[in-house]
Design a protein around this motif. Structure first.
Motif, short mmCIF file in Angstrom:
data_model
loop_
_atom_site.label_atom_id
_atom_site.label_comp_id
_atom_site.label_asym_id
_atom_site.label_seq_id
_atom_site.Cartn_x
_atom_site.Cartn_y
_atom_site.Cartn_z
N GLU A 222 13.60 -2.24 15.13
CA GLU A 222 12.98 -2.66 13.87
C GLU A 222 11.70 -2.95 14.31
O GLU A 222 11.27 -3.90 14.90
N LEU A 223 10.92 -2.24 13.95
CA LEU A 223 9.19 -2.57 13.82
C LEU A 223 8.71 -3.27 12.52
O LEU A 223 8.53 -2.63 11.91
N ASP A 224 8.93 -4.55 12.71
CA ASP A 224 8.60 -5.43 11.38
C ASP A 224 7.23 -5.93 11.86
O ASP A 224 6.47 -5.60 12.79
N GLY A 225 6.92 -7.00 10.93
CA GLY A 225 5.46 -7.50 11.08
C GLY A 225 4.27 -6.55 10.55
O GLY A 225 3.23 -6.81 11.08
N VAL A 226 4.65 -5.36 9.84
CA VAL A 226 3.78 -4.72 9.49
C VAL A 226 2.80 -5.42 8.61
O VAL A 226 3.18 -5.91 7.49
N GLY A 227 1.38 -5.21 8.90
CA GLY A 227 0.42 -6.10 7.90
C GLY A 227 -0.64 -5.36 8.07
O GLY A 227 -1.09 -4.22 9.01
N PRO A 228 -1.82 -5.68 7.45
CA PRO A 228 -3.14 -4.91 7.47
C PRO A 228 -3.81 -4.65 8.78
O PRO A 228 -4.13 -3.63 9.26
N GLU A 229 -3.56 -5.66 9.78
CA GLU A 229 -3.98 -5.71 11.21
C GLU A 229 -3.26 -5.10 12.04
O GLU A 229 -3.55 -4.71 13.30
N THR A 230 -2.14 -4.60 11.67
CA THR A 230 -1.25 -3.98 12.87
C THR A 230 -0.70 -2.31 12.23
O THR A 230 0.13 -1.95 13.25
N VAL A 231 -1.50 -2.02 11.11
CA VAL A 231 -0.91 -0.76 10.72
C VAL A 231 -1.01 0.54 12.13
O VAL A 231 -0.07 1.08 12.19
N LEU A 232 -2.29 0.32 12.60
CA LEU A 232 -2.55 1.20 13.54
C LEU A 232 -1.29 1.17 14.88
O LEU A 232 -0.78 2.17 15.38
N ARG A 233 -1.28 0.03 15.34
CA ARG A 233 -0.55 -0.11 16.36
C ARG A 233 1.10 0.24 15.88
O ARG A 233 1.96 0.88 16.73
N HIS A 234 1.53 -0.23 14.78
CA HIS A 234 2.93 0.33 14.25
C HIS A 234 3.05 1.87 14.30
O HIS A 234 4.34 2.28 14.70
N ALA A 235 1.84 2.14 13.67
CA ALA A 235 2.02 3.79 13.50
C ALA A 235 2.07 4.50 14.77
O ALA A 235 2.90 5.38 15.15
N GLU A 236 1.33 3.86 16.02
CA GLU A 236 1.62 4.37 17.14
C GLU A 236 3.08 4.53 17.78
O GLU A 236 3.65 5.16 18.27
N LEU A 237 3.67 3.28 17.70
CA LEU A 237 4.98 3.14 18.16
C LEU A 237 5.89 3.69 17.42
O LEU A 237 6.91 4.59 17.69
N VAL A 238 5.72 4.09 16.04
CA VAL A 238 6.74 4.99 15.19
C VAL A 238 6.53 6.34 15.83
O VAL A 238 7.48 7.28 15.91
N ILE A 239 5.37 6.97 15.90
CA ILE A 239 5.09 8.37 16.26
C ILE A 239 5.69 8.37 17.75
O ILE A 239 6.34 9.51 18.16
N GLY A 240 5.75 7.34 18.63
CA GLY A 240 5.73 7.45 20.08
C GLY A 240 7.49 7.50 20.05
O GLY A 240 7.91 8.67 20.68
N LEU A 278 3.91 0.43 2.05
CA LEU A 278 3.84 1.71 1.20
C LEU A 278 2.48 2.03 0.99
O LEU A 278 1.79 3.13 0.70
N ALA A 279 1.40 0.85 1.05
CA ALA A 279 0.00 1.12 0.44
C ALA A 279 -0.78 1.57 1.65
O ALA A 279 -1.98 2.37 1.58
N ALA A 280 -0.48 1.15 2.98
CA ALA A 280 -1.25 1.60 3.94
C ALA A 280 -0.81 2.03 5.10
O ALA A 280 -1.41 3.40 5.82
N PHE A 281 0.78 1.63 5.41
CA PHE A 281 1.16 2.27 6.74
C PHE A 281 1.59 3.41 6.55
O PHE A 281 1.58 4.48 7.38
N LEU A 285 0.67 7.02 8.65
CA LEU A 285 1.44 7.93 9.38
C LEU A 285 1.47 9.32 8.70
O LEU A 285 1.45 10.37 9.43
N ARG A 286 1.13 9.76 7.51
CA ARG A 286 0.91 10.94 7.02
C ARG A 286 -0.66 11.54 7.56
O ARG A 286 -0.40 12.59 7.99
N ARG A 287 -1.42 10.77 7.88
CA ARG A 287 -2.71 11.01 8.27
C ARG A 287 -2.29 11.43 9.95
O ARG A 287 -3.13 12.67 10.13
N ARG A 288 -1.27 11.14 10.39
CA ARG A 288 -0.95 11.56 11.85
C ARG A 288 -0.07 12.71 11.87
O ARG A 288 0.57 13.25 13.03
N GLY A 289 0.36 13.22 10.64
CA GLY A 289 1.15 14.45 10.63
C GLY A 289 2.42 14.08 10.13
O GLY A 289 3.34 15.13 10.28
N MET A 290 3.13 13.21 9.98
CA MET A 290 4.32 13.03 9.33
C MET A 290 4.59 13.55 7.95
O MET A 290 3.69 13.16 7.10
N ASP A 291 5.56 14.31 7.69
CA ASP A 291 5.98 14.99 6.44
C ASP A 291 6.60 13.96 5.51
O ASP A 291 7.13 13.00 6.02
#
Length: 336
Positions: A222-240, A278-281, A285-291
């Motif tokens: 569970e990658l919780d704590g998603v907030g405006p300041e963590t979007v990029l790091r959380h996205a990297e973890l999901v992609i990884g 939904l608004a930023a994360f 992810l879509r910007r990084r290629g997630m469909d």
């Protein structure tokens, strides 16, 4: 299992929709022996929280797992009202929170056996919480960092017993990798499939390889704590995790809210919203290629699979616990 328990009763699994697996509406940090419903006005809580829940609904959220345990501010009657006001599925929990140096563990739990604690949690599942017909959909426990203390190990053992009796998943606030891996080992030794375990706050683990290993063993990351300041790091973890074939073991949420009992107006001015996923994360992810199918897996299919297990031998409906990740030319992997 085709239905899930919400605070308004059972709903069909197909009606869960986009699900945030870890949020809060009210928390009382005063400590287990001092917390009381007399410490807050439900009307004030409704006024503060309802607009945030309605905003989540407008963005497309249909279900929220409210992860505040007993003795930390769980109020199922309040959750029932908020679910009606916001037109959301809200799920509540059973269990005790052993993190924060055990400040929120009730006194009786230190003397009671794991079997006795499990009996209490099973009773809430079978009969309802605090004289209501509201039944928990999952367990929420917590452990401190490092090797499991006596009380933390007891809570994990109690959760194992309750899972085997009810099929409820075990969501555990986990201090660090040592505590997380210790729980995995303990649950396996008790015959609990790791597909029943949610490693809460897994984003705090320093070495991502630990999370890959936990997912490979079948645990939910569970990658919780998603907030405006963590979007990029959380996205990297999901992609990884996705690139290693484990998107089907990943859960995401804000760990947001909440009305803080004891603060002026419940700390309304600093309320953390339920919007960022939904608004930023997801756009990131879509910007990084997630469909679309991969986003669907992350926000709909994975939570549904978690919530519809109903026995110690069951496995999630996501095939093999993974979702194939398809590489695309030009997919961005760095923060940007």
């Amino acid at each position: 299992m085709t239905s899930v328990e919400t605070v308004l009763g059972s709903v069909d699994v197909d009606d869960l929709g986009v699900t945030l697996v870890h949020e809060h509406v009210l928390v009382d940090w005063v400590g287990a022996e001092l917390t009381s419903r007399d410490r807050y006005d439900p009307e004030a809580v409704v006024q503060v929280v309802t607009p945030h829940l309605r905003r989540a609904r407008e963005l497309g959220v249909r279900t929220i797992l409210e992860c505040t345990p007993a003795y930390l501010g769980r109020d199922v009657r309040l959750l029932e009202r908020l679910a009606r006001e916001a037109d959301l599925n809200i799920l509540t929990n059973t269990g005790y929170y052993g993190a924060a140096e055990d400040r929120f563990v009730p006194v009786h739990a230190f003397k009671a056996s794991a079997e006795s604690l499990a009996d209490d949690w099973i009773r809430e599942r079978e009969e309802g919480i605090e004289g209501t017909s509201i039944r928990p959909a999952f367990m929420k426990i917590g452990v401190d960092a490092g090797h499991l203390s006596e009380i933390d190990a007891k809570l994990v053992n109690a959760a194992a017993i309750a899972h085997r009796a009810t099929g409820m998943a075990i969501h555990s606030h986990t201090g660090d990798a040592v505590a997380g891996l210790a729980q995995l080992d303990l649950l396996e030794s008790r015959g609990v499939p790791l597909s029943a375990f949610v490693w809460v706050h897994a984003q705090n683990v320093v070495d991502p390889a630990v999370l890959v290993g936990a997912a490979a063993r079948g645990a939910w990351v569970e990658l919780d704590g998603v907030g405006p300041e963590t979007v990029l790091r959380h996205a990297e973890l999901v992609i990884g995790l996705a690139e290693r074939g484990h998107l089907g073991r990943v859960l995401v949420s804000h760990d947001a809210g909440e009305y803080n009992v004891g603060e002026p107006e419940g700390g309304a001015a600093s309320f953390r919203t339920y919007e960022t996923v939904l608004a930023a994360f997801v756009p990131e992810l879509r910007r990084r290629g997630m469909d679309d199918s991969e986003v669907q897996s992350l926000l709909v299919d994975n939570p549904r699979a978690l919530l519809t297990m109903h026995g110690p031998g069951d496995q999630p409906s996501v095939s093999s616990g993974t979702v194939e990740w398809r590489r695309r030319p030009g997919r961005q992997t760095g923060a940007g």
